[in-house]
Scaffold this motif. Structure first.
Motif, short mmCIF file in Angstrom:
data_model
loop_
_atom_site.label_atom_id
_atom_site.label_comp_id
_atom_site.label_asym_id
_atom_site.label_seq_id
_atom_site.Cartn_x
_atom_site.Cartn_y
_atom_site.Cartn_z
N LEU A 183 -13.42 26.45 9.82
CA LEU A 183 -14.32 27.54 10.33
C LEU A 183 -15.92 27.20 10.20
N LEU A 184 -16.06 27.14 8.71
CA LEU A 184 -17.50 26.91 8.36
C LEU A 184 -18.34 25.40 9.14
N MET A 185 -17.36 24.62 9.37
CA MET A 185 -17.80 23.33 10.16
C MET A 185 -18.21 23.55 11.48
N ALA A 186 -17.31 24.60 12.16
CA ALA A 186 -17.43 25.10 13.38
C ALA A 186 -18.64 26.00 13.57
N VAL A 187 -18.84 26.86 12.41
CA VAL A 187 -20.20 27.53 12.45
C VAL A 187 -21.30 26.69 12.57
N SER A 188 -21.45 25.62 11.64
CA SER A 188 -22.37 24.73 11.78
C SER A 188 -22.74 24.26 12.87
N ALA A 189 -21.70 23.29 13.59
CA ALA A 189 -21.59 22.84 14.77
C ALA A 189 -21.97 23.77 16.04
N LEU A 190 -21.52 24.73 16.00
CA LEU A 190 -21.76 25.89 16.99
C LEU A 190 -23.50 26.10 16.98
N SER A 191 -23.90 26.37 15.64
CA SER A 191 -25.23 26.70 15.60
C SER A 191 -26.03 25.27 16.09
N GLY A 192 -25.49 24.13 15.71
CA GLY A 192 -26.15 22.96 15.90
C GLY A 192 -26.12 22.97 17.92
N GLY A 239 -20.93 34.04 1.84
CA GLY A 239 -22.24 34.31 2.58
C GLY A 239 -23.35 33.18 2.65
N ALA A 240 -23.54 32.45 1.41
CA ALA A 240 -24.52 31.63 1.38
C ALA A 240 -24.35 30.36 1.75
N VAL A 241 -22.71 29.84 1.71
CA VAL A 241 -22.19 28.82 2.35
C VAL A 241 -22.29 28.77 3.94
N VAL A 242 -21.94 30.24 4.39
CA VAL A 242 -22.06 30.40 5.86
C VAL A 242 -23.45 30.03 6.30
N LEU A 243 -24.47 30.68 5.52
CA LEU A 243 -25.89 30.54 6.00
C LEU A 243 -26.44 28.92 6.14
N ALA A 244 -26.07 28.44 4.87
CA ALA A 244 -26.59 26.80 4.46
C ALA A 244 -25.74 26.12 5.95
N CYS A 245 -24.59 26.28 6.35
CA CYS A 245 -23.95 25.59 7.28
C CYS A 245 -24.47 25.72 8.60
N ALA A 246 -25.06 27.20 8.70
CA ALA A 246 -25.67 27.48 10.13
C ALA A 246 -27.22 27.05 10.18
N LEU A 247 -27.79 26.88 8.96
CA LEU A 247 -29.23 26.17 8.98
C LEU A 247 -29.16 24.74 9.08
N ILE A 248 -28.36 23.81 8.46
CA ILE A 248 -28.11 22.73 8.73
C ILE A 248 -27.71 22.28 9.96
N GLY A 249 -26.65 22.86 10.59
CA GLY A 249 -26.32 22.68 11.90
C GLY A 249 -27.44 23.00 12.80
#
Length: 419
Positions: free
Chosen positions: A266-275, A317-327
């Motif tokens: 799910l977190l990878m998906a958040v990152s890639a979706l943001s990307g 929450g911090a990991v979600v934010l980080a993954c979203a920003l990196i993505g």
């Protein structure tokens, strides 16, 4: 570059490329939430897991150059359709691997096969888009196609994480292979030839694009893939396990607890979706501004901030934010970066340029898992992610230096960049 007026079906062609790369992308993402944990169950060492995850990228080091030359010689349609079919076959290979007495061998073979197919797909997808788009809208078109590829990757990660937990790992692999087969069918019936009218002659694997723009863009691509795929995606599931960070939900009175695989998917998906979202936004912004470099620098800074967030006290929450920003940073760079390469490359060398660019990205993505997993075990994840935050900053410096040396401007406009 070819004017889009020569391609009245340009929009439908771009959308067909998007659909095809989206569905086939499932196979690229499905292994990431499954394999790191599966390695312990099957007795596969962390190093071998890293080899498996990066095998497709090392294969593309050999295949990218010939794929790019092939596109310039015989066109885009056949390599695109065949590449998608090969990726579908490779995804089905995961099913064989998980049921085999020697799973590591089958996983490596499947990833090597995937690398051959994806070399053809990536070289053709961006070349097709460059062929049917004008300079004023090229950033948007490149962003849309890159978003299709990016969306498929997180869909595969969600598939791998959730379906494997709800049913089985084999079920997740079979479903991904089915979607990959659909991708080749879509391409076969919709995507026309866009690049050449007659086939060329011989193909040399060493006929690469070695101009300053190609090398500059390639080095930026190297850094991004090293940090994003090679570090974040290769270590996230293990980081969650070490820090005991998982997702728990309560729906209609029922509690749902996800393990590390499901949470990482799910977190990878958040990152890639943001990307994917910012890939389109970055491309459109670079078209609107009329310059690629300022947009690229801004998104590289966002990627840096994402890795910095990962070094703070761990929480979901911090990991979600980080993954979203990196993505967001990774995605926002994607559209303008490939558009910049197309702006600075003659049309008859576009396949080679994309192949060369993919080589740099695959070196980064392939080297990353081999380095990041042992480094994380040796010095910890905080240090690993802190070092990774420096990579986008270095990429920005390389970008500015290379473009200034070639054009004489720190931020050339799109019109100044056109070959």
């Amino acid at each position: 570059m070819a004017d889009s007026s020569e391609h009245p079906r340009s929009r439908s062609v771009v959308y067909a490329v998007v659909a095809s790369t989206f569905f086939v992308g499932f196979g690229g993402g499905v292994v990431f939430p499954i394999l790191p944990n599966l390695g312990e169950v099957l007795g596969i060492s962390a190093f071998v897991v890293g080899v498996i995850l990066s095998a497709n990228r090392w294969t593309r080091l050999v295949a990218n150059g010939p794929a790019g030359v092939l596109v310039d010689r015989i066109g885009t349609r056949k390599p695109f359709v065949i590449g998608l079919a090969i990726e579908g076959l490779a995804t089905f290979g995961y099913v064989i691997a998980i049921r085999s007495a020697v799973p590591e061998g089958w996983f490596v073979l499947a990833r090597v096969t995937w690398g051959i197919g994806s070399a053809l797909v990536f070289a053709t997808a961006y070349t097709i888009t460059a062929d049917v788009s004008e300079a004023s809208s090229r950033g948007t078109s490149m962003g849309i196609v890159r978003a299709g590829i990016t969306f498929g990757f997180p869909a595969g990660m969600v598939l791998g994480g959730l379906v494997s937990e709800a049913y089985s790992n084999a079920t997740a692999f079979v479903l991904a292979a089915s979607f990959a087969a659909l991708a080749s069918v879509i391409a076969f019936f919709i995507v026309p030839e866009t690049h050449v009218e007659t086939a060329g002659s011989s193909i040399s694997p060493w006929d690469l694009e070695t101009t300053l723009p190609a090398l500059t863009v390639g080095l930026v691509n190297f850094g991004l893939y090293f940090a994003y795929i090679g570090v974040l995606f290769s270590t996230l599931v293990l980081y969650l396990e070490v820090e005991s960070v998982t997702l728990s939900l309560e729906i209609a009175g029922y509690g749902i607890d996800y393990g590390e695989q499901g949470t990482s998917g799910l977190l990878m998906a958040v990152s890639a979706l943001s990307g994917a979202v910012f890939t389109i936004a970055g491309g459109k912004l670079s078209d609107a501004v009329g310059a690629r470099v300022p947009v690229l620098i801004g998104f590289l800074a966002i990627s840096c901030a994402g890795f910095a967030v990962l070094t703070v006290a761990p929480s979901f929450g911090a990991v979600v934010l980080a993954c979203a920003l990196i993505g967001a940073g990774q995605g926002g760079v994607g559209g303008p970066l490939t558009a910049l390469l197309a702006d600075l490359t003659p049309e008859d060398r576009m396949g080679r340029a994309m192949g060369t660019n993919n080589i740099f990205g695959d070196v980064g993505g392939g080297l990353g898992p081999l380095v990041s997993l042992p480094v994380a075990n040796a010095v910890g994840y905080d240090v690993l992610y802190a070092l990774s935050a420096l990579i986008p900053l270095l990429a920005g410096a390389v970008l500015v230096a290379g473009i200034y040396s070639y054009t004489g401007h720190l931020s050339p406009t799109v019109d100044e960049s056109i070959v």
